[in-house]
Design an enzyme around this catalytic site. Structure first.
Site, PDB file in Angstrom:
ATOM      1  N   GLU A 114      -0.577  -9.177  -0.612  1.00 45.32           N
ATOM      2  CA  GLU A 114      -1.986  -9.448  -0.302  1.00 45.32           C
ATOM      3  C   GLU A 114      -2.858  -9.406  -1.550  1.00 45.32           C
ATOM      4  O   GLU A 114      -3.758 -10.227  -1.724  1.00 45.32           O
ATOM      5  CB  GLU A 114      -2.461  -8.441   0.750  1.00 45.32           C
ATOM      6  CG  GLU A 114      -1.785  -8.666   2.101  1.00 45.32           C
ATOM      7  CD  GLU A 114      -1.969  -7.515   3.055  1.00 45.32           C
ATOM      8  OE1 GLU A 114      -1.683  -6.354   2.700  1.00 45.32           O
ATOM      9  OE2 GLU A 114      -2.407  -7.775   4.179  1.00 45.32           O
TER      10      GLU A 114
ATOM     11  N   GLU B 105       4.877  -5.129   7.055  1.00 40.94           N
ATOM     12  CA  GLU B 105       4.146  -4.066   7.743  1.00 40.94           C
ATOM     13  C   GLU B 105       4.634  -3.816   9.171  1.00 40.94           C
ATOM     14  O   GLU B 105       4.592  -2.708   9.669  1.00 40.94           O
ATOM     15  CB  GLU B 105       2.656  -4.377   7.768  1.00 40.94           C
ATOM     16  CG  GLU B 105       1.968  -4.298   6.419  1.00 40.94           C
ATOM     17  CD  GLU B 105       2.040  -5.598   5.630  1.00 40.94           C
ATOM     18  OE1 GLU B 105       2.865  -6.459   5.967  1.00 40.94           O
ATOM     19  OE2 GLU B 105       1.263  -5.747   4.674  1.00 40.94           O
TER      20      GLU B 105
ATOM     21  N   GLY C 232       0.626  -4.908   0.961  1.00 41.40           N
ATOM     22  CA  GLY C 232      -0.588  -4.948   0.155  1.00 41.40           C
ATOM     23  C   GLY C 232      -0.350  -5.560  -1.215  1.00 41.40           C
ATOM     24  O   GLY C 232      -1.265  -6.119  -1.822  1.00 41.40           O
TER      25      GLY C 232
ATOM     26  N   ALA D 254       0.874  -1.177   0.000  1.00 38.18           N
ATOM     27  CA  ALA D 254       0.000   0.000   0.000  1.00 38.18           C
ATOM     28  C   ALA D 254       0.908   1.223   0.000  1.00 38.18           C
ATOM     29  O   ALA D 254       2.064   1.161   0.449  1.00 38.18           O
ATOM     30  CB  ALA D 254      -0.881  -0.015   1.238  1.00 38.18           C
TER      31      ALA D 254
HETATM   32  C1  LIG Z   1      -4.367   0.123  -0.337  1.00 40.19           C
HETATM   33  C2  LIG Z   1      -4.594   1.336  -1.135  1.00 40.19           C
HETATM   34  C3  LIG Z   1      -5.898   1.999  -0.835  1.00 40.19           C
HETATM   35  C4  LIG Z   1      -5.770   3.372  -0.282  1.00 40.19           C
HETATM   36  C5  LIG Z   1      -4.537   3.574   0.572  1.00 40.19           C
HETATM   37  C6  LIG Z   1      -4.880   4.219   1.831  1.00 40.19           C
HETATM   38  C7  LIG Z   1      -4.974   3.336   3.031  1.00 40.19           C
HETATM   39  C8  LIG Z   1      -5.573   1.976   2.793  1.00 40.19           C
HETATM   40  C9  LIG Z   1      -4.752   0.900   3.441  1.00 40.19           C
HETATM   41  C10 LIG Z   1      -5.322  -0.453   3.207  1.00 40.19           C
HETATM   42  C11 LIG Z   1      -4.610  -1.475   4.029  1.00 40.19           C
HETATM   43  C12 LIG Z   1      -3.183  -1.720   3.575  1.00 40.19           C
HETATM   44  C13 LIG Z   1      -2.662  -2.932   4.263  1.00 40.19           C
HETATM   45  C14 LIG Z   1      -1.250  -3.299   3.853  1.00 40.19           C
HETATM   46  O1  LIG Z   1      -1.007  -4.540   4.451  1.00 40.19           O
HETATM   47  C15 LIG Z   1      -0.250  -2.267   4.362  1.00 40.19           C
HETATM   48  C16 LIG Z   1       0.999  -2.158   3.542  1.00 40.19           C
HETATM   49  O2  LIG Z   1       1.120  -2.616   2.441  1.00 40.19           O
HETATM   50  S1  LIG Z   1       2.251  -1.241   4.281  1.00 40.19           S
HETATM   51  C17 LIG Z   1       3.548  -1.180   3.036  1.00 40.19           C
HETATM   52  C18 LIG Z   1       4.293  -2.473   2.925  1.00 40.19           C
HETATM   53  N1  LIG Z   1       5.406  -2.341   2.010  1.00 40.19           N
HETATM   54  C19 LIG Z   1       6.642  -1.961   2.407  1.00 40.19           C
HETATM   55  O3  LIG Z   1       6.873  -1.711   3.549  1.00 40.19           O
HETATM   56  C20 LIG Z   1       7.711  -1.879   1.334  1.00 40.19           C
HETATM   57  C21 LIG Z   1       8.242  -0.460   1.251  1.00 40.19           C
HETATM   58  N2  LIG Z   1       9.263  -0.340   0.208  1.00 40.19           N
HETATM   59  C22 LIG Z   1      10.546  -0.791   0.409  1.00 40.19           C
HETATM   60  O4  LIG Z   1      10.889  -1.393   1.399  1.00 40.19           O
HETATM   61  C23 LIG Z   1      11.524  -0.547  -0.718  1.00 40.19           C
HETATM   62  O5  LIG Z   1      10.979   0.453  -1.552  1.00 40.19           O
HETATM   63  C24 LIG Z   1      11.795  -1.803  -1.569  1.00 40.19           C
HETATM   64  C25 LIG Z   1      10.499  -2.404  -2.067  1.00 40.19           C
HETATM   65  C26 LIG Z   1      12.586  -2.810  -0.746  1.00 40.19           C
HETATM   66  C27 LIG Z   1      12.632  -1.390  -2.801  1.00 40.19           C
HETATM   67  O6  LIG Z   1      13.763  -0.680  -2.376  1.00 40.19           O
HETATM   68  P1  LIG Z   1      14.618   0.105  -3.457  1.00 40.19           P
HETATM   69  O7  LIG Z   1      14.890  -0.771  -4.617  1.00 40.19           O
HETATM   70  O8  LIG Z   1      15.754   0.735  -2.727  1.00 40.19           O
HETATM   71  O9  LIG Z   1      13.648   1.261  -3.989  1.00 40.19           O
HETATM   72  P2  LIG Z   1      13.179   2.564  -3.187  1.00 40.19           P
HETATM   73  O10 LIG Z   1      12.922   2.244  -1.762  1.00 40.19           O
HETATM   74  O11 LIG Z   1      14.097   3.689  -3.528  1.00 40.19           O
HETATM   75  O12 LIG Z   1      11.752   2.842  -3.852  1.00 40.19           O
HETATM   76  C28 LIG Z   1      11.658   3.427  -5.148  1.00 40.19           C
HETATM   77  C29 LIG Z   1      10.560   4.472  -5.044  1.00 40.19           C
HETATM   78  O13 LIG Z   1       9.310   3.800  -4.734  1.00 40.19           O
HETATM   79  C30 LIG Z   1       8.783   4.324  -3.531  1.00 40.19           C
HETATM   80  N3  LIG Z   1       8.079   3.282  -2.781  1.00 40.19           N
HETATM   81  C31 LIG Z   1       8.479   2.028  -2.602  1.00 40.19           C
HETATM   82  N4  LIG Z   1       7.586   1.342  -1.850  1.00 40.19           N
HETATM   83  C32 LIG Z   1       6.579   2.238  -1.558  1.00 40.19           C
HETATM   84  C33 LIG Z   1       5.361   2.135  -0.815  1.00 40.19           C
HETATM   85  N5  LIG Z   1       4.948   0.992  -0.267  1.00 40.19           N
HETATM   86  N6  LIG Z   1       4.603   3.243  -0.696  1.00 40.19           N
HETATM   87  C34 LIG Z   1       4.977   4.398  -1.284  1.00 40.19           C
HETATM   88  N7  LIG Z   1       6.125   4.558  -2.034  1.00 40.19           N
HETATM   89  C35 LIG Z   1       6.912   3.459  -2.145  1.00 40.19           C
HETATM   90  C36 LIG Z   1       9.977   4.872  -2.787  1.00 40.19           C
HETATM   91  O14 LIG Z   1       9.546   5.823  -1.836  1.00 40.19           O
HETATM   92  C37 LIG Z   1      10.789   5.444  -3.915  1.00 40.19           C
HETATM   93  O15 LIG Z   1      10.201   6.664  -4.305  1.00 40.19           O
HETATM   94  P3  LIG Z   1      11.012   8.049  -4.160  1.00 40.19           P
HETATM   95  O16 LIG Z   1      11.330   8.167  -2.705  1.00 40.19           O
HETATM   96  O17 LIG Z   1      12.236   7.890  -5.013  1.00 40.19           O
HETATM   97  O18 LIG Z   1      10.081   9.112  -4.648  1.00 40.19           O
END
Ligand SMILES: CCCCCCCCCCCCC[C@H](O)CC(=O)SCCNC(=O)CCNC(=O)[C@H](O)C(C)(C)COP(=O)(O)OP(=O)(O)OC[C@H]1O[C@@H](n2cnc3c(N)ncnc32)[C@H](O)[C@@H]1OP(=O)(O)O
Length: 257
Positions: free
Chosen positions: A111, A131, A108, A65
């Site tokens: 999921e 998460e 997400g 997400a």
């Molecule tokens: C669900 C949508 C409906 C509306 C949303 C509102 C709320 C509704 C919520 C519903 C319930 C959600 C339940 C879900 O279980 C919760 C989650 O999913 S929490 C998120 C889980 N994911 C993560 O924690 C992964 C996060 N990302 C990372 O760890 C790393 O990006 C990576 C995947 C390991 C890759 O690393 P790298 O290769 O180094 O790349 P970068 O980190 O530099 O990323 C590139 C670029 O993408 C942006 N980005 C990556 N992941 C996310 C993300 N999850 N959300 C937003 N942006 C993301 C990152 O910020 C970089 O962007 P930049 O900073 O360069 O602009």
């Protein structure tokens, strides 16, 4: 149909949907959710479309997400919002669909992939529910579907440590149906979807309902449902056509009736 966050194509009776937020590794925000609801509604109501493939990019199916959007959400917005109802409409889709995963499928993203009927993955796929690292927990079914897919031990470890599971482990654990080389992933998913689309639509819907019931109910109740659906299919013209085609040594032509 044009979408802000998706690329959508049709390949005969198959709809191909590609998550298209490369700048955020296909993170799932409200715009993605709205677009997915629209494309799934169109798929479900178009009799010419009989299977769907959802995929992302080589680098990411979806990295979760959208954390940036979520970080702005209040409890009221989350609890009272329609985010979850939106995803419930996707999981309620009665027609078959496949997730084709390369790269990151996290939070997400994992999921959403597990909402599909099955996952075909490339050797680069990385699954996870990280998460807990954000001081939250899976919120789109991950704590429930992951256990059912791979068992408590691996699911609990992944949810408590946030570690990723690579493609080979995901296949061994039963999270994915098959692994294919990344360069062939979408083509293989489309070929599989085309095979499903060639089946009788009523039989596909009934089969999906019965297999999903095995996830949710007791063996006795599941067998009772299976029996009723099996009997019901004998009321379809397609059942007559399917069995006649075998006897006459030809391919069946199914009308969904
Ligand atoms: C669900 C949508 C409906 C509306 C949303 C509102 C709320 C509704 C919520 C519903 C319930 C959600 C339940 C879900 O279980 C919760 C989650 O999913 S929490 C998120 C889980 N994911 C993560 O924690 C992964 C996060 N990302 C990372 O760890 C790393 O990006 C990576 C995947 C390991 C890759 O690393 P790298 O290769 O180094 O790349 P970068 O980190 O530099 O990323 C590139 C670029 O993408 C942006 N980005 C990556 N992941 C996310 C993300 N999850 N959300 C937003 N942006 C993301 C990152 O910020 C970089 O962007 P930049 O900073 O360069 O602009």
């Amino acid at each position: 149909m044009n979408f802000e966050t998706l690329l959508v194509e049709t390949h005969d009776a198959v709809t191909l949907v590609r998550l298209n937020r490369p700048q955020a590794l296909n993170a799932l925000n409200s715009a993605v959710l709205a677009d997915l609801i629209t494309v799934f509604a169109a798929y479900e109501t178009d009799p010419a479309q009989r299977c769907l493939v959802l995929t992302g990019s080589d680098k990411a199916f979806a990295a979760g997400a959208d954390i940036k959007e979520m970080s702005q959400q209040s409890f009221a917005a989350m609890y009272g919002g329609n985010f979850f109802a939106g995803y419930d409409r996707i999981t309620a889709c009665r027609k078959p669909w496949i997730a084709a995963v390369s790269g990151f499928a996290l939070g997400g993203g994992c999921e959403l992939a597990m909402m599909a009927d099955f996952i075909i993955a490339s050797e680069t796929a990385k699954f996870g529910q990280p998460e807990i690292k954000l001081a939250v927990m899976p919120g789109m079914g991950g704590s429930q579907r992951l256990v059912r897919a791979i068992g408590k031990a691996k699911a609990m470890e992944m949810c408590l440590t946030g570690r990723m599971m690579d493609a080979a482990e995901a296949e061994r654990a039963g999270l994915v149906a098959r692994l294919v080389p990344m360069a062939e992933l979408v083509d293989e998913a489309l070929k599989t979807a085309a095979a499903i689309a060639a089946m009788a639509p009523l039989a596909a819907i009934a089969t999906k309902e019965a297999v999903d019931a095995a996830f949710e109910s007791t063996l006795t109740a599941g067998i009772r449902l299976e029996r009723r659906l099996f009997h019901a299919l004998f009321g379809s013209e397609d059942q007559k056509e399917g069995m006649a085609a075998f006897v006459e040594k030809r391919a069946g032509a199914f009308k969904g009736q």
